[in-house]
Design a protein around this motif. Structure first.
Motif, PDB file in Angstrom:
ATOM      1  N   VAL A  88     107.436  28.561  12.256  1.00  0.00           N
ATOM      2  CA  VAL A  88     107.886  28.344  10.873  1.00  0.00           C
ATOM      3  C   VAL A  88     108.692  27.049  10.794  1.00  0.00           C
ATOM      4  CG1 VAL A  88     109.343  29.242   9.017  1.00  0.00           C
ATOM      5  CG2 VAL A  88     107.856  30.796  10.310  1.00  0.00           C
ATOM      6  N   ALA A 108     110.275  28.705   2.052  1.00  0.00           N
ATOM      7  CA  ALA A 108     109.379  29.440   2.954  1.00  0.00           C
ATOM      8  C   ALA A 108     109.313  30.892   2.531  1.00  0.00           C
ATOM      9  CB  ALA A 108     109.848  29.329   4.402  1.00  0.00           C
ATOM     10  N   VAL A 118     110.363  34.614   8.967  1.00  0.00           N
ATOM     11  CA  VAL A 118     110.824  33.545   8.070  1.00  0.00           C
ATOM     12  C   VAL A 118     112.331  33.626   7.829  1.00  0.00           C
ATOM     13  CG1 VAL A 118     110.709  32.709   5.687  1.00  0.00           C
ATOM     14  CG2 VAL A 118     108.615  32.985   7.006  1.00  0.00           C
TER      15      VAL A 118
END
Length: 304
Positions: A88, A108, A118
């Motif tokens: 990520v 995100a 995340v």
């Protein structure tokens, strides 16, 4: 518009798809990294959300996690939460290098297991200006404690015994041992939890199945999963905003409720009435509600 891209994460090349508004030629865009569920690939539910975010005016980047899909990494199917979080961060880094993306307006969102990865990445990556999840799951809680916390500690101890033995076996040249994410067949699932019945219907049928989604995770991943906690420091996301979306009928909704309780303001739990965990992957009547809230959220915090 959809463009194939690649970018590095811990020395591995990740395969991604960048969705942008059709015909965009203006100023650099606000962007959202969209991370897929455990066992999923970028072409499945992650792309459903990315495509709709692009229609709403955002750039949206989906990608296959390291060791999965079209991305590099051996053994195939390894589910390392710390690598997943690093992926990520790497996706955010990639977006900051593009001239068509505004590096100050990157958010995100994660779906299912990435609804843990995340927020975990965002706890320490301040470049992620807004954080969202859909059908969030803490992968440790699910695999170590069982859905609804129905497993005793002896289950983990047995899995860790296996993990050590499997590392030794791999070192001797044996193939990695794997388990299925979702049941391969609907047979015998009549009394199974809704999550597993619907996962079989999504991942192992034409509804959501994809050739790159192999339905296998490497069992020795458990010795990395066991040390991971998605929401242990979720308060570090504040003062950046957090939105967690769950179905009101999802048997995983407790993950979102408990994470929101631990988080600090600004935070929001948005329940989609009548939806289950998997309904929010592709059922339009539920996905549309989630997307409406997501576009409002990212619009407020990345654009406004």
């Amino acid at each position: 518009m959809k463009t194939s891209v690649t970018f590095p994460s811990s020395g591995l090349a990740l395969a991604g798809l960048l969705f942008t508004p059709d015909g965009h030629t203006g100023a650099p865009l606000a962007a959202v990294v969209v991370s897929h569920p455990g066992g999923g690939v970028k072409e499945q539910t992650a792309s459903v959300y990315a495509e709709r975010l692009a229609r709403a005016g955002f750039a949206a980047l989906v990608f296959d996690a390291a060791h999965q899909g079209e991305s590099e990494g051996e053994p195939r199917g390894l589910e390392n939460p710390f690598q997943r979080a690093e992926d990520v961060r790497a996706a955010v880094t990639y977006l900051t290098t593009r001239d068509d993306i505004d590096p100050a307006r990157i958010g995100a969102m994660g779906i299912c297991a990435s609804g843990g990865y995340v927020p975990f990445a965002a706890q320490t990556d301040h470049r992620i200006r807004a954080v969202a999840t859909v059908s969030a799951v803490d992968i440790r809680g699910l695999l170590v404690e069982g859905l609804g916390r129905t497993q005793g500690p002896e289950v983990l101890q047995g899995m860790l015994d296996q993990a050590g033995a499997l590392r030794t076996a791999e070192a001797r040249g044996e193939a990695p041992a794997t388990l299925n994410w979702a049941p391969e067949s609907p047979e015998g699932l009549e009394e199974a939890p809704t999550l597993y019945r619907e996962a079989q219907d999504y991942y192992r049928t034409p509804r959501g199945g994809h050739r790159n989604s192999t339905n296998a995770w490497v069992l020795r991943s458990i010795d990395q999963i066991a040390q991971y906690d998605s929401y242990a420091m979720i308060e570090l996301i504040s003062p950046r905003p957090l939105l967690m979306i769950a179905g009101s009928d999802a048997d995983t909704a407790y993950f979102s409720r408990e994470a929101i309780e631990k988080a600090r303001e600004p935070k929001e739990l948005f329940l989609v009435e009548g939806a289950t965990h998997i309904d929010l992957y592709d059922r339009d009547e539920y996905v549309s509600q989630a997307v409406t809230r997501l576009t409002g959220f990212f619009g407020e915090h990345l654009v406004g």
